[in-house]
Design an enzyme around this catalytic site. Structure first.
Site, short mmCIF file in Angstrom:
data_model
loop_
_atom_site.label_atom_id
_atom_site.label_comp_id
_atom_site.label_asym_id
_atom_site.label_seq_id
_atom_site.Cartn_x
_atom_site.Cartn_y
_atom_site.Cartn_z
N THR A 112 0.81 -1.22 0.00
CA THR A 112 0.00 0.00 0.00
C THR A 112 0.84 1.27 0.00
O THR A 112 1.84 1.36 0.70
CB THR A 112 -0.90 0.00 1.25
OG1 THR A 112 -1.77 -1.13 1.15
CG2 THR A 112 -1.72 1.26 1.37
N SER A 153 -6.73 0.69 -2.14
CA SER A 153 -7.55 -0.30 -2.84
C SER A 153 -7.05 -0.54 -4.26
O SER A 153 -7.00 -1.66 -4.74
CB SER A 153 -9.01 0.17 -2.89
OG SER A 153 -9.55 0.19 -1.58
N GLY A 211 3.23 -2.53 8.56
CA GLY A 211 3.52 -3.15 9.86
C GLY A 211 4.95 -3.63 9.92
O GLY A 211 5.51 -4.07 8.91
N ARG A 217 -25.61 -8.62 36.07
CA ARG A 217 -25.92 -7.23 36.38
C ARG A 217 -27.42 -7.08 36.59
O ARG A 217 -28.21 -7.47 35.71
CB ARG A 217 -25.47 -6.35 35.21
CG ARG A 217 -25.99 -4.92 35.22
CD ARG A 217 -25.23 -4.08 36.19
NE ARG A 217 -25.59 -2.67 36.12
CZ ARG A 217 -25.10 -1.76 36.95
NH1 ARG A 217 -24.26 -2.12 37.91
NH2 ARG A 217 -25.44 -0.49 36.84
N GLY A 224 -21.33 1.89 31.55
CA GLY A 224 -20.08 2.50 32.00
C GLY A 224 -18.96 1.47 32.11
O GLY A 224 -17.81 1.75 31.79
N THR A 246 -11.08 -2.36 6.87
CA THR A 246 -10.32 -1.59 5.88
C THR A 246 -9.19 -2.40 5.26
O THR A 246 -9.05 -2.44 4.05
CB THR A 246 -9.71 -0.33 6.55
OG1 THR A 246 -10.78 0.49 7.02
CG2 THR A 246 -8.85 0.45 5.58
N GLU A 257 -6.60 -5.62 4.20
CA GLU A 257 -6.87 -6.82 3.39
C GLU A 257 -8.03 -6.55 2.42
O GLU A 257 -8.75 -7.46 2.03
CB GLU A 257 -7.18 -8.04 4.27
CG GLU A 257 -5.99 -8.57 5.05
CD GLU A 257 -4.99 -9.34 4.18
OE1 GLU A 257 -5.33 -9.67 3.03
OE2 GLU A 257 -3.88 -9.57 4.65
N ASP A 272 -10.66 -2.99 1.41
CA ASP A 272 -11.79 -2.26 1.97
C ASP A 272 -13.09 -3.02 1.72
O ASP A 272 -13.36 -3.47 0.60
CB ASP A 272 -11.87 -0.88 1.30
CG ASP A 272 -13.06 -0.09 1.78
OD1 ASP A 272 -12.94 0.59 2.82
OD2 ASP A 272 -14.13 -0.18 1.12
#
Lengths: 765, 765
Positions: free
Chosen positions: A283, A289, A322, A455, A538, A559, A561, A563
């Site tokens: 990219t 893309s 990466g 809860r 919360g 997004t 691999e 879009d």
């Protein structure tokens, strides 16, 4: 001092429950006061003393004091009989009279009082029976009593989910549950990224990194295991998953798939052990893309037999890469191959980035992408190349090569086809990512559903608070997502198997399946985690409960691999053509050959008896579900093909025609994927032998089907495939299934079998 | 070396464009090959030489080499005439023949060739005219040419948005754009929180903090200004907004609204200057939405005339309390008042937390909530009280008090009513939060739309890449959200005004409006920012572009100030009753007095001419929109009331009946709010005098209306209010409006007039 309350008159006693009720809600304003005045004027069975008392107590100007209200409450509740049912407040008032003054009650015109007072209750909008209940100390209701039940063998369901990979999954979960992998605060980027690298080393040391590589390079030649590892790792830190995927998947697999034996021999072993950290540099800032448009160049020099890798301008830098910002030593770089000034299209090259000490090499400039929404343990960076020279053998030459004479060589003549064949080898990423997303959804749902089960908030008047998962809205928020997650699990199992057993002629279908599932599952995951966050209130906002990280780390899955929106259009294009080998490059004007063969069945399905059929048996019939899904799939496909053809026949530019139909194309892709998912879920349910598990899977499958039919009801109604009476019945059935599955919900998330240490959220433990 | 390509024969030339097209997409497999063989066998107008050439070139076993394909491309493109239109590939082939061999062309059986080849093209699924276009060097299409236009006066629209508050907004924006407020990295919590405190001090110094307080306490008695400040601040760091709201809103306003003069005199000035940072300690771990159930106690001691504030167990600690973890010196604490062991319900007390040096006082234990999904600049904490004694005057005694004799006193007799009156004074928070959310949406949309306008990706074959905002899907993702944001802006303006001019008897309606808008706008905001994140792809994931922070900081808006799902049910309950003063406490069995007066109109509206009316004038008629919204609002209200009454009449426990109807109630609330929003948007549009601005607002208003009708089309079709032909026409109109507004989209976000320094995202500058 407040004055002490007056004793009600006999007639006052009869009206006391009504009095209390209207004042406890401070109802008495003009409208109600008028109703009371009219009533008092007419009620000749009340004494003047009664009327005086009531006028005083009903005056909006002098509401009763707190002490008086308490006195009334005690008067009423002490007279009430718990075992009796009172049809309205008047009958309760008469009971008061009977207890307090039996002699008066004996002559009291009860019938007349009951009639006139029931009119008054109606006028005031009081539902008598329910109002009367509120004076009882406790009253039984279903919402309070409902709770989790374990109706099936949870570990047997886990075995069905894990399948043959259970030993691998269990071993990895055990490893992940050790304190080696304890979560760390994401405050300091450098610390976090180094920690993530260390985690990946631990995994590499155990052989997980190389598991998909051939045995001669330290692996087990087991791609299924690789996907299983990606998914299982995703129960722990998600930066670790992505760093793992970058190193062993993108970087390693690009060498394996795009390179040849010389590259495998040289790099693969060191990649699998993480001795050689690397990047996948495809990219660019200006081209995500549209990979075909990348601008980085690799210019061949005949003399030296080298390529010069160059970034022509800022926006042609490799971005989001990466492993680039800190750890990567080398990269697979995608660049346009130029020989003698002629462009031979996108090819790939191994380019060194850093020396042994981690310093960037001359001509390589790396910029840190900085903090991100999530995945902050991954060191993404921008890479710019300034005339970086690499030798000829660094070209990954499986699909395109430059021979010793400086001639371009390729086994695939068409530039288009070569490009998409090259990308097609990387389709594995579109399986790994949705499987990781599924794991994140499972973690989120485990946290939110366990929390919802324990809860407690609000409850019936005077009763204890109830688990929030007993609320219908809460069920509607979470239970369909649980059903979808199960549905997607089995569909991903199917897609993985198809990929592993792929034949050349199936590649187009499998690519479409993987692209579609990647989009569907990752969108689904984003929606699921968002809902889990909100459903935990919360607590869901506190990082300690991890929904934060789950959501933010996986947000970019929609997004990268590919879009999702772009991928769904590719799926649609593939569906529009039955026979194309590579679909990403299809020009729509050559593929409109879809023949609407399947939609012929629609005529029989639009039988009036069926479009209005609301029988429970029919609504829960998997054949009905599947045919409705197929009908949608085929109709959208058919109408899409016709529409595109019509637009182009009318002379619209093909690019415009596709653009105008974009929304249609995305729906086309989704409808296809949803049909596949349902089909596989039904198959899985049918194959299940344990009757109790089969039963709960059938319910989840029904819920998946009906929830989607409800979601698309507008479309089905537009088509005349269903009538309103049927879509309404479907909505009710969805509610009913949510209610039924609620009691199974905790066992169902427990069957995901996520180690508590990995889950880590205090609210879920 | 590759062999050099052979020269096509005359018949080969005619088929060359088809040859090229099928090979460039590698179409030739069995099915196509069969079509070619059949064709070749029949085509007696081709010579044997032609057939030999074609058989060779069509063989799936020996696809053409790259060089041959290039040669074909050059042959075709050099013969083509840019100005001519070719109806199919055959006509292009004949052109080739004419240019290359005019003498052969002269005798060539053109008609027969055209006929048979057009059949072949059809068989292959080629749309000839479009396919022929792809050989031209460029071809005109609308998707490429479309772009931003400024058709109206942007600053005049800003003035409409800002209204009379423009001077305040401009001054604050200018202040916020100074480097005092430069964003900082959220890495270190302590640094970030201290920075946020400093920012709040800067704002307090300028008088923004006290702006809503009475003049004698340093304020301007201007609540509208306070809301405007909250909204405008939200263009900067959102932790600052929330810290600001905690200090000056929650903490200060609780003193102002729940206390009396002695408290105002003592605290308010110091709060307004931020000399006295404080907390609003209402929520407990076990009790969030159900405030009435809180368990902290305030036990009155007659002897010493003091209250002892105590936390009975871990889960009764005050949780998520802003300003608690680091900076708060005091807190308004909500606790159950006990006098002589008797429970007088929830009251409020001022309780000191820390000494001047910032050390927590004896008996007070504060735990940091730690890192959160967002708002990490706010120091949220847990507070536990261990028998903390405060004097009698620390009770905020506007609504409940203990007198000198130790007697409970209150101007409101009903415990219920007192409780909800007390909470009702805090309704301002439900105006401040959605206004802040709106600002966040505006920032997100400004970033995503500006990026969409300049980011280019893909484009027509051979043409340049186009802005992604020209894609129909991208428009569908963002433009309706832009319309909704405008719609909500004007609705919040209306709700703010209603609140400022409130009369006692309108309070129930205003509370419902505020609660409903808070839910609607904050949900909308979450959805908007999620879409903006995805619409910006990888860039949207980078923190530098701020969608990250916008989304995560505001994510909890759907939870605090009342969980949205709970609030929407309260709105519904309020709608079910025309006359209740305080709606949060309503028992549904006393409020089912709704009379379905308005739904009578439905009969005329279900006129067959209307339910099928697809005229553009009708579809763009605001009266149609509003009546459709009203019909939905009233029908859901009517059917909901009837359903609840029926369930209770049938003997269902009221709590169960409400639970079973929960989904219905939430829809009821939403339908009401949507009608209000549309009504106000239509009014605003009608009042606009500038014709160009009126025009664009009308389009946005139409889009809001039609997009919601499309969203709810399943419901309208079920009801028979519309037929499929109309809902389909609405979908088309939505697409059309998205397309039209796309060119206005950048000016429309520019009209929000967010300073670039505040926006900060590199992709938007």
């Amino acid at each position: 001092m407040q004055q002490s309350p007056n004793q009600p008159t006999p007639g006052g006693l009869v009206l006391l429950p009504i009095l209390y009720m209207v004042w406890s809600e401070t109802l008495i304003q003009d409208q109600e006061n008028q109703a009371f005045i009219t009533f008092l004027n007419q009620a000749d069975w009340l004494s003047e003393e009664d009327k005086k008392f009531l006028r005083e107590k009903l005056s909006p100007e002098s509401p009763p004091q707190r002490q008086e209200m308490e006195f009334w409450w005690e008067t009423i509740t002490s007279a009430i009989e718990e075992s009796k049912t009172y049809p309205n407040l008047t009958s309760l008032g008469i009971e008061l009279l009977r207890k307090a003054a039996p002699e008066v009650a004996y002559t009291f015109p009860i019938e007349q009082a009951e009639k006139e007072l029931s009119d008054l209750e109606k006028e005031l909008g009081i539902v008598g029976k329910s109002a009367a209940l509120s004076f009882k100390s406790s009253h039984s209701n279903i919402s309070t009593r409902y709770e989790t039940q374990v109706d099936f063998d949870v570990s047997a369901l886990t075995e069905i989910l894990d399948g043959q990979r259970k030993p691998l999954i269990d071993a990895l979960k055990t490893f992940l549950a050790t304190d080696n992998f304890d979560y760390i605060q994401p405050d300091n980027l450098e610390t976090y990224r180094n920690q993530v690298l260390s985690w990946c080393r631990l995994l590499a040391d155990k052989g997980y990194g190389a598991i998909g590589y051939p045995e001669e390079y330290g692996g087990k030649d087991d791609m299924e295991a690789y996907f299983t590892v990606m998914e299982t790792l995703s129960y722990r830190d998600l930066s670790m998953v992505i760093k793992f995927g970058v190193q062993f998947g993108l970087w390693g697999m690009s060498i394996l798939s795009l390179g040849t034996k010389k590259h495998h021999d040289k790099y693969l072993k060191a990649i699998g052990t993480l001795e050689l950290p690397g990047c996948f540099a495809m990219t660019e800032t200006n081209h995500g893309s549209n990979v075909k448009g990348i601008e980085t160049t690799a210019n061949y020099d005949h003399q030296s037999q080298t390529f010069t890798i160059h970034t022509p301008h800022q926006d042609a830098r490799k971005e989001y890469i990466g492993n680039a910002a800190m750890h990567g030593k080398m990269a697979t770089v995608f660049a346009k191959l130029l020989i003698d000034g002629k462009d031979y299209g996108v090819s790939t090259f191994v380019v060194p980035l850093r020396d042994e000490e981690g310093n960037t090499l001359p001509g390589v400039k790396i910029t840190d992408c900085g903090r991100k929404m999530g995945l902050n343990g991954v060191d993404n960076g921008l890479i710019a190349f300034d005339q970086v020279v690499v030798p000829r053998e660094n070209m990954l030459d499986r699909f395109s090569a430059v021979d010793e004479d400086g001639q371009f060589q390729s086994p695939i003549a068409s530039d288009n086809k070569r490009f998409f064949t090259m990308l097609g080898t990387l389709v594995g990423g579109r399986i790994g990512i949705p499987r990781s997303a599924l794991a994140a959804s499972k973690s989120g749902l485990t946290i939110a559903i366990r929390y919802g089960d324990r809860r407690r908030q609000f409850g019936p008047e005077g009763g204890e608070e109830i688990p929030i998962l007993n609320y219908r809205m809460h069920q509607r928020r979470l239970i369909p997502l649980l059903a979808k997650t199960y549905a997607c699990h089995f569909a991903m199992e199917y897609v993985t198997n198809r990929f592993l057993q792929r034949q050349e002629e199936e590649m187009q279908e499998i690519e479409a399946l993987a692209a579609g599932m990647k989009s569907y599952v990752t969108w689904q995951n984003t929606a699921t985690l968002q809902e889990c966050r909100e459903a935990c209130g919360g607590k869901g906002f506190l990082s300690e409960n991890r929904i934060d990280a789950l959501k933010n780390d996986t947000d970019v899955y929609t997004t990268f691999e590919g879009d999702n929106t772009v991928l769904m259009q590719l799926v649609a294009k593939s569906r529009l053509s039955a026979y194309k080998e590579q679909f990403e490059n299809m020009n729509l004007f050559t593929i409109i050959n879809y023949v609407a063969s399947k939609t012929k069945t629609s005529i029989t399905e639009k039988n009036p008896l069926i479009i209005r059929n609301t029988d429970e048996d029919h609504l829960l019939d998997s054949e009905f579900h599947l045919s409705a899904f197929e009908y949608r799939e085929n109709s959208i496909l058919d109408s899409g093909a016709k529409r595109l053809k019509r637009l182009m026949d009318e002379g619209m530019d093909p690019f415009d025609a596709v653009n105008v139909s974009q929304h249609h194309l995305v729906n086309m892709g989704q409808a296809y994927i949803e049909r596949v998912i349902l089909e596989k879920f039904i198959e899985k349910t049918d194959q299940t032998s344990d009757p109790k598990i089969k039963d709960v899977l059938k319910k989840l499958c029904d819920l998946y089907a009906l929830y989607q039919l409800e979601t698309h009801k507008g479309w089905y109604l537009e088509q005349g495939y269903m009538e309103g009476v049927k879509t309404k019945a479907i909505r009710k059935m969805v509610n009913q299934l949510c209610w039924e599955i609620r009691k199974d919900a905790v066992p169902l998330v427990n069957a995901f079998n996520i180690p508590d240490v990995c889950l880590a959220a205090p609210i879920a433990l």
